[in-house]
Structure formats: structure tokens, C-alpha cells
Motif scaffolding. Sequence first.
Motif, PDB file in Angstrom:
ATOM      1  N   CYS A 281     -50.905  -9.039  25.231  1.00  0.00           N
ATOM      2  CA  CYS A 281     -50.060  -8.340  26.193  1.00  0.00           C
ATOM      3  C   CYS A 281     -50.803  -8.079  27.498  1.00  0.00           C
ATOM      4  O   CYS A 281     -50.208  -7.571  28.456  1.00  0.00           O
ATOM      5  N   GLY A 282     -52.084  -8.419  27.563  1.00  0.00           N
ATOM      6  CA  GLY A 282     -52.838  -8.136  28.769  1.00  0.00           C
ATOM      7  C   GLY A 282     -53.163  -6.658  28.864  1.00  0.00           C
ATOM      8  O   GLY A 282     -53.069  -5.906  27.891  1.00  0.00           O
ATOM      9  N   ARG A 283     -53.520  -6.234  30.036  1.00  0.00           N
ATOM     10  CA  ARG A 283     -53.881  -4.832  30.240  1.00  0.00           C
ATOM     11  C   ARG A 283     -52.624  -4.013  30.518  1.00  0.00           C
ATOM     12  O   ARG A 283     -51.933  -4.248  31.510  1.00  0.00           O
ATOM     13  N   PRO A 284     -52.286  -3.060  29.664  1.00  0.00           N
ATOM     14  CA  PRO A 284     -51.065  -2.279  29.891  1.00  0.00           C
ATOM     15  C   PRO A 284     -51.219  -1.337  31.071  1.00  0.00           C
ATOM     16  O   PRO A 284     -52.337  -0.962  31.446  1.00  0.00           O
ATOM     17  N   LEU A 285     -50.099  -0.951  31.655  1.00  0.00           N
ATOM     18  CA  LEU A 285     -50.083   0.061  32.705  1.00  0.00           C
ATOM     19  C   LEU A 285     -49.749   1.395  32.051  1.00  0.00           C
ATOM     20  O   LEU A 285     -48.643   1.573  31.522  1.00  0.00           O
ATOM     21  N   LEU A 286     -50.711   2.309  32.040  1.00  0.00           N
ATOM     22  CA  LEU A 286     -50.560   3.590  31.363  1.00  0.00           C
ATOM     23  C   LEU A 286     -50.579   4.720  32.382  1.00  0.00           C
ATOM     24  O   LEU A 286     -51.391   4.727  33.311  1.00  0.00           O
ATOM     25  N   HIS A 287     -49.684   5.687  32.183  1.00  0.00           N
ATOM     26  CA  HIS A 287     -49.578   6.822  33.102  1.00  0.00           C
ATOM     27  C   HIS A 287     -48.828   7.910  32.362  1.00  0.00           C
ATOM     28  O   HIS A 287     -48.081   7.631  31.416  1.00  0.00           O
TER      29      HIS A 287
END
Length: 594
Positions: free
Chosen positions: A45-51
Amino acid sequence: MKPRYLFAIAHGHAPAPDPNLLARRTGLEVLHEHSSLAVLASSTCGRPLLHDRGVIVGTLFPRHGPARPFGVIDDGEAGLIVAGGGNSALMRCWGAWAGIFPDAGGYRVLRDASGLLPCYYAETPTATLFASDVELLLASGEVRPAIDWRALLRHHYSRGLPEAGTALNGIRELLPGCSIGVPGHEPGQRPEWTPWQHVAFGQDEHDTSAAERLRRLVFHTVGSWAATCSRPLVSVSGGLDSSIVAACLARSGRDVRCITMYTDDPAGDERSHARVLCAHLGLPLTECRYAVEEIDIDRPVSPHLPRPIGRTLIQAYERAHLEVARSEGSDAFITGNGGDNVFGYSQSAAAITDRYFARGFTAGLFTTFLDVCRQTGCGPGEALQAAWRTRRRRRYPWPCSAMFLDSDACLATGEIAHPWLEAPPDALPGKAAHIAALLRVQHVLDPGRGAFAPVLTPLVSQPLVEACLAIPSWQWRSGGRDRAVARQAFAADLPDAVLFRRTKGGPDGVSATILRNHREQIRSRLLEGNLARQQILDRDAVDRRFRSDMPFTGEEQVRLLDLLDSEAWTGIWSRKLADLTSQPAVHHAGPPSA
């Protein structure tokens, strides 16, 4: 391997399913957990965007910036995208992704507009699960579906129109560009993106820069996807769409390999065009024959999907691509699929109607009239009659077919609809048909070979779709050539043999061979199989057709091989679901909320 993910959202005050238990069952990694939310994904999934305002998984590219995915560029921009919620994600990035954002005391799950990353969901008594594939929903131990025979009939009757319902009861699909809230404060899925937002009605009549803009955008888009792999295997036929993709990849700096398929029938042998293309681009080419003798009519094309999606002949295509990918060490498949759909291919006269509604009686209207006649080969009277018939067709009438199906059951399936088919009052009929064409490609975006390496379909990417929707239908027919703007855009990059090609072969001869070589076995499987027992088939119509000595028409070949694949799909899933039923489950799937 393709990207995989799983979201688990608890209902009310119930705890979310144990993320560590889900990780053990699915083989995914826990990325994020909260009292009511668990997010898991694979390394692909690659690097997720987390926030704290959301999570996005998949492959994401910035709308403006270098042709590279997030994860290797500024994290500040990634944070702005997630913090801005789903609308910000749709406007500021593109790719193949799914996101989850806080919403009204719960969460809202959004699927990107391209449909390049699947999103299926199911409800249990305590949670709603969202996943990239049905196998993950089953592996969770929470979901136990059953074949929905009426939905399967509807799928064939609607000729594969994408719908939320699948052929597995309790499992639904979140449609591209749509979102759904959990817990649901509103019924059904909500469109967050629609192609009609990008249709322009007031273009400058003398704008000649569309081709150059398209060329830059296609190179950027294909180059962005190329940045996710090292040695892609590209499917080429010598046709326009795959040739454009190959031309872009030839300049990407990747170790590109090409494959072309051919049939024993000369009509399906396009090796000469593929050779000219690859010689022009300096790319190596592997030629593979459709191995009809190795096709197993008892095996479905896509047993991993919650609905059957293809004709039996695709087995040979999939097998050849897998064999070449393994031998070449390929880490991605790249195709030109969707080019016809995105680049406005049409054989209708609706472009004449569009130009009249948009511009009135002008010299340009006569030019478009001549363009349609040249491209289709029809006479002036025929073109006028066809254009006249489309004058009141603001909404595209999706064509259903009851061929070889139980006609009474078809009539009872209910309305066949999709939000993209709901045209505004000032819609142009040619553009409505263009949008309908975008729906036809969605069912081929997740082929089985994705289990080996990602299948990338760059021409269906959101920025390209939006840009092509803004180009009037008559410009796509300019000069009496189909996909004219794309041809003009890549005139300097492709050999003349490809650029000016007007005819296109295909594997139709393989379909005829399968039906001829397995005629009695196919007849027996259809008349005595699950589809007949569930009253999906019109057994009398099928029996009469097989007893006739008349050759099958092209339309009959397509439908019969679709039904044959569906019969094999029901066999696989009947056995798989029986095995699941014999195993203990944590919870059983409840009725879907949308």
C-alpha cells in the motif's frame, strides 16, 4: 502484489474488532487503532497518510508537483490533504486510494474517483468492515455471505453496469467517487465526485491547445505510475491506446518490457503492428499465442471477485501475462485499458447533435457532420437520421439485454441506474455517452494477475478523465478520425502505422473456437448447472440455439461465454462458502445498510 487494506469501524459503543487478531488472520499490518477504529494495510500500500483527521491508504500522487507518489515528497502537503477531509483529498491528489475521515459522531469512508483501488464492505452485528478485496473480509472471521442469485441475474441483464450490490449477499461495493457514513446518518452512498462536474459547455471554438495539454498530462500521469515500479510489463497490441502508454514509458527511465497476444486467426494477429511500435520505441517485445487448448471451461476468470466479470477466453490472456512476468522478473503490469473510454471513442452521430446544441448553425457544424460520415463510413442521410434520434436524449439510456436470460425474472430486477447516468438538464447527448463509456471499463480494473504484481491502468487516472471530459465530443472526431485529440497529441511519438491505423483486430476468433471445441460440454453445463437451477437462464432459448446449425453471432458468443464463466464462478463460490459455513465464525454478516 496489489495493495491491500482493511478498515474496521465499531457500531455505537461496541469495541472495534481486535486489530491484532485481524492482523494475524489477514497478514496485514496494523497502521492505526482507536477505541472504535482499526486500520490495517499491506506493505504494497506504500506509505499511508496518517493524521488525527483521517487516514488514507493506497497510492497517492500530488495534483501539482513531481511525478512521484507521496511518501518521498513533502509530508506537510500530505498532512494538509488528510486534515482537509475527503473533498480536499479529491481536489489535491489522485491515484488509487481509499480514505477514512471523522464525520458526525462516526466516520466517513471515501473511495477515489478512478476506481483503481477496490473497496468492498460488509456489516456485522458490532462493526462495518471495508476492504480492498473480498478475501480479506472473509479472512476477518466476521463475514459469512451467500450467493445472491437475483443480483447475479441483474448483473447479466444490466450488462455489467457497476452497482453497489454484488453477487454475494451481505457484501457491497463502494462506488468510485462515493462515500458512506458509519454509523449511517443518511441512506445509501453519497457521490462526492461526478464526471458532470468536469464537462465544459463553453469552450473556445478556436482553442487548438487541447492536444498539447493532453500530451503533457498523459506523459505526467504515466510517468507517475512508472515511478512506483522498476521493470513493468506493458501490454501492447499496436492499437492507439496501448501505444501511447508504451511511448510514455519508453521515456520513463524504467526497464520496460512489452507483451503482445495473437490468435491463430489472422484477424486476431496484430504482431506486425506491435513489432513496428516496439522497434520505433526501442522496447523489447514478447509475442504470446492465445493457447485455446489450455482453457479450462470449469474455471472462472476472476474467482477473487464478488461477481463474475469476464469471458472464458481471458484465461489465456491472464496465463500468458503471468508466465512472461515471472520469466522477466516484472514488478508491475501496465495496460492501455480504458483509452477508448477516456479518449471519447464513438461510432454514433451524437457529436453532430452536441455541436448544434452548443454552437447552433455554424460552419463548424457542417465540418462535424462530414467528420462523422468519414469516421463511420455512413452516408449523409444516415448521419442526419442518427443525429435527429439523439436530439432528446440528454440522459444516456443504458442498454440492458435479456439474451438467453429468463425474461420474466429480468423484468422483476427493478430499475437499472447509476448516479453518473443522471444527467443535468443541459447535458449534451454525446457527452452523456462519453460518461457512460467510463462505466464500462470499471469491471476490468482488478484482474486476477494482480495477486502476482500490481496491474496499473494509467489512462483511467482521475486527472486524465477530468481533462478529457472537458474536451467537446466533436473535437474527438476531428478530421474524421476517432480519438482525434489523442492522435494529434502523440503524432510526433508514434509510427505512422499506428497513428493512422483505422482497423483493429481482436480475439473474437478465440471465442468461436472455444464454442466450437467445447460445444456439447458448454451446452450441458449451461442447461444443467446452477444458473439454470436458479432460473437465471432461459433454458429453452439456450437449448434451441445450441441445436441450431447457424454460426453464433458475435453478441451471442459474448453472452454465452459470460454465462459459462458465471457458471464456473458460482461453482467456486458455492464450494468456498460451504467450507466457510463449516468453520466457526466470530459473527455472521447482517443485512447491509446501503
